[in-house]
Design a protein around this motif. Structure first.
Motif: not given
Length: 118
Positions: A23, A45-50, A77, A79-80
């Protein structure tokens, strides 16, 4: 320390590193650009949205000197996958070194230095 203990320690370190990188958020330094009075930063981003803050410190390079020209930030924001984030900053024509930081909950998640010409 025995060879078996060293091997176990190395395997444990690799496992911890793999878990920490799951992530991950990263910025590709070659993907920063300037258009419409904003620095455009490509974030992977290789995880959950942040929800993050992208901070850019632009240092102008002139006569072999580097001087802080502007510091700007923008919420985003992500996203993946890849997300382009525009950080509004008014740069005059010239050469700049950009220090780009991605912050989440007040913690630096990643940083990169990129050179651009405006």
């Amino acid at each position: 320390m025995s060879g078996h203990a060293r091997l176990s320690l190395a395997a444990g370190a690799i496992l911890v590193l793999a878990l920490l990188c799951a992530g991950c958020i990263s910025v590709n330094g070659g993907d920063a650009s300037y258009r419409n009075r904003s620095v455009i930063v490509q974030i992977t981003n290789t995880g959950e949205p942040a929800n993050v803050t992208v901070q850019v410190t632009a240092c102008r390079i002139q006569d072999l000197h580097q001087q802080v020209y502007a510091i700007a930030e923008a919420p985003a924001t992500i996203r993946d996958g890849e997300t382009d984030v525009a950080v509004p900053v008014d740069l005059e024509p010239g050469t700049y070194k950009l220090y780009i930081y991605v912050l989440s909950d007040g913690e630096r998640k990643t940083a990169v230095i990129s050179d651009i010409a405006v």
